[in-house]
Design a protein around this motif. Structure first.
Motif, PDB file in Angstrom:
ATOM      1  N   SER A 218      -2.915  -6.449   9.631  1.00 32.54           N
ATOM      2  CA  SER A 218      -4.312  -6.764   9.323  1.00 32.54           C
ATOM      3  C   SER A 218      -5.204  -5.532   9.329  1.00 32.54           C
ATOM      4  N   GLU A 219      -4.702  -4.426   9.880  1.00 28.75           N
ATOM      5  CA  GLU A 219      -5.471  -3.183   9.831  1.00 28.75           C
ATOM      6  C   GLU A 219      -5.509  -2.617   8.411  1.00 28.75           C
ATOM      7  N   PHE A 220      -4.504  -2.982   7.594  1.00 34.78           N
ATOM      8  CA  PHE A 220      -4.375  -2.381   6.270  1.00 34.78           C
ATOM      9  C   PHE A 220      -4.413  -3.410   5.134  1.00 34.78           C
ATOM     10  N   VAL A 221      -3.786  -4.565   5.361  1.00 34.72           N
ATOM     11  CA  VAL A 221      -3.589  -5.546   4.287  1.00 34.72           C
ATOM     12  C   VAL A 221      -4.674  -6.611   4.331  1.00 34.72           C
ATOM     13  N   SER A 222      -5.137  -7.005   3.137  1.00 38.22           N
ATOM     14  CA  SER A 222      -6.151  -8.060   3.060  1.00 38.22           C
ATOM     15  C   SER A 222      -5.637  -9.340   3.693  1.00 38.22           C
ATOM     16  N   ASP A 223      -6.542 -10.071   4.342  1.00 37.57           N
ATOM     17  CA  ASP A 223      -6.164 -11.281   5.063  1.00 37.57           C
ATOM     18  C   ASP A 223      -5.490 -12.296   4.140  1.00 37.57           C
ATOM     19  N   THR A 224      -5.866 -12.304   2.851  1.00 38.74           N
ATOM     20  CA  THR A 224      -5.310 -13.273   1.898  1.00 38.74           C
ATOM     21  C   THR A 224      -3.781 -13.187   1.858  1.00 38.74           C
TER      22      THR A 224
ATOM     23  N   PHE B 290      -4.728  -5.829  -2.653  1.00 39.11           N
ATOM     24  CA  PHE B 290      -3.736  -5.943  -1.586  1.00 39.11           C
ATOM     25  C   PHE B 290      -4.210  -5.233  -0.323  1.00 39.11           C
ATOM     26  N   LEU B 291      -4.777  -4.057  -0.486  1.00 43.02           N
ATOM     27  CA  LEU B 291      -5.258  -3.315   0.674  1.00 43.02           C
ATOM     28  C   LEU B 291      -6.712  -3.667   0.960  1.00 43.02           C
ATOM     29  N   LYS B 292      -7.084  -3.544   2.202  1.00 50.33           N
ATOM     30  CA  LYS B 292      -8.480  -3.752   2.564  1.00 50.33           C
ATOM     31  C   LYS B 292      -9.331  -2.667   1.901  1.00 50.33           C
ATOM     32  N   PRO B 293     -10.537  -3.009   1.462  1.00 45.32           N
ATOM     33  CA  PRO B 293     -11.370  -2.067   0.688  1.00 45.32           C
ATOM     34  C   PRO B 293     -11.507  -0.694   1.334  1.00 45.32           C
ATOM     35  N   GLN B 294     -11.749  -0.677   2.656  1.00 46.33           N
ATOM     36  CA  GLN B 294     -11.953   0.608   3.306  1.00 46.33           C
ATOM     37  C   GLN B 294     -10.677   1.445   3.320  1.00 46.33           C
ATOM     38  N   VAL B 295      -9.520   0.767   3.406  1.00 47.43           N
ATOM     39  CA  VAL B 295      -8.237   1.477   3.379  1.00 47.43           C
ATOM     40  C   VAL B 295      -7.961   2.019   1.980  1.00 47.43           C
ATOM     41  N   ALA B 296      -8.202   1.169   0.980  1.00 53.16           N
ATOM     42  CA  ALA B 296      -7.971   1.591  -0.399  1.00 53.16           C
ATOM     43  C   ALA B 296      -8.869   2.765  -0.781  1.00 53.16           C
ATOM     44  N   GLN B 297     -10.123   2.720  -0.328  1.00 51.43           N
ATOM     45  CA  GLN B 297     -11.060   3.792  -0.649  1.00 51.43           C
ATOM     46  C   GLN B 297     -10.622   5.106  -0.010  1.00 51.43           C
TER      47      GLN B 297
END
Length: 355
Positions: free
Chosen positions: A283-289, A314-321
């Protein structure tokens, strides 16, 4: 009378084909068939790295080659093909161009390449043994953005030697900054760098074909106004190799399973459930969906149907950015993009290596 007439027509056709073969052989410069030239090419081929290859320079009568290039560019239909391994304009297979309007000079070059004289020369230089008259030759036009990723093109196994004939405007030669080079890669585990061969006017490149060892590519064309037409193909062994059928394909008679696809289908194992620890970490990296079991089942079903699945967001916005920023910085360090020709070592370092 009919029988005599048919025999006469057959003899006339045979004589015509013999004359055409003799004429096509004249496209090559006599100099490349001289003993000294053959000995030099043979030594270069055997001593070349990362695997055996040689460039036959001044191979053809230049005026005839220019006619071939002009005829190909003006008369050849080529369609853009863009896949995960290449981008180029694909022309016809050269075994299929007989009778095509305005492509006579291209057919003549093809016949020269597969003439008994040139096949004997290739066999002598490479030591590959006798070669068949089988024509296996394709055409591809490369302009800005076109490329071909590394591969070995070793199937069918009867392929013994590959060739490449670059055709372009001889008054506007390619430079290293233009791209479009043939790249030869060392086999896995072998030390040494990538050999880069710029397109050269009036040359024929020969290189060994060996499964997993003759990996080569065409680097991306970076020039906005230069085009190169590659005539590329393979010389096949005159006799089937050990462990191969007459067409060069591997013998599968003893190992082929005479059954239907349904016999291989097995019930898929159920998806394992994620533990609380797994969910907490991911959950630190991957979207909850994507951590939801229902979503995982739907993704699996889509993959089974299409053999692929797109996972948007797939990745959380802040991680992807943050990841995007790191990738842009790494590309800038390696001078990738913006018209730059990436080095073969680009992407390596910091724990990352080429696979």
């Amino acid at each position: 009378m009919k029988r005599a007439g048919a025999k006469g027509i057959g003899a006339a056709n045979k004589k015509k084909r013999a004359a055409e073969r003799e004429q096509s052989a004249k496209l090559f410069s006599p100099a490349i068939f001289e003993d000294a030239a053959k000995a030099k090419a043979k030594a270069e081929y055997g001593g070349a790295t990362p695997f055996p290859h040689v460039v036959l320079r001044g191979a053809c009568i230049s005026e005839s080659l220019l006619k071939t290039f002009t005829a190909a560019i003006q008369g050849m239909q080529a369609d853009l093909k863009d896949s995960d391994t290449f981008k180029r304009y694909e022309g016809p297979a050269l075994q299929d161009i007989d009778g095509a309007p305005n492509l006579g000079p291209v057919a003549a070059l093809r016949d020269s390449l597969y003439s008994p004289e040139f096949r004997a020369l290739v066999s002598d230089i490479t030591g590959c043994g006798a070669l068949s008259e089988k024509v296996d030759c394709v055409s591809g036009i490369y302009n800005e953005g076109c490329h071909l990723l590394p591969h070995d093109a070793a199937l069918p196994s009867s392929r013994r030697v590959a060739f490449l004939v670059p055709l372009f405007d001889p008054e506007d030669p390619f430079t290293p900054e233009d791209g479009g080079s043939l790249e030869l890669y060392p086999p896995a585990g072998q030390k040494g760098g990538v050999r880069t061969l710029l397109p050269e006017w009036n040359s024929v490149v020969l290189f060994e074909v060996q499964r997993g060892a003759s990996v080569h590519a065409i680097s991306e064309v970076l020039s906005e106004d230069k085009t190169v037409l590659f005539l590329s193909g393979w010389f096949h062994a005159a006799a089937p190799l050990a462990g191969a059928q007459a067409d060069g394909s591997p013998k599968l008679v003893e190992t082929r399973l005479e059954t239907t696809l349904e016999a291989f289908e097995e019930a898929l194992l159920p998806l394992p459930s994620l533990s609380k620890e797994d969910v907490a970490y991911l959950s630190e990296f991957v979207s909850d969906t994507y951590l939801d079991a229902t979503k995982a089942e739907a993704t699996r079903a889509a993959f089974e149907d299409a053999s692929a699945a797109l996972l948007p967001g797939f990745l959380k916005p802040q991680v992807a950015q943050r990841l995007r920023g790191l990738m842009v910085a790494a590309d800038a360090k390696d001078m990738v993009g913006r018209g730059n020709k990436a080095a073969s070592s680009a992407g390596q370092g910091g724990g990352w290596e080429l696979a």
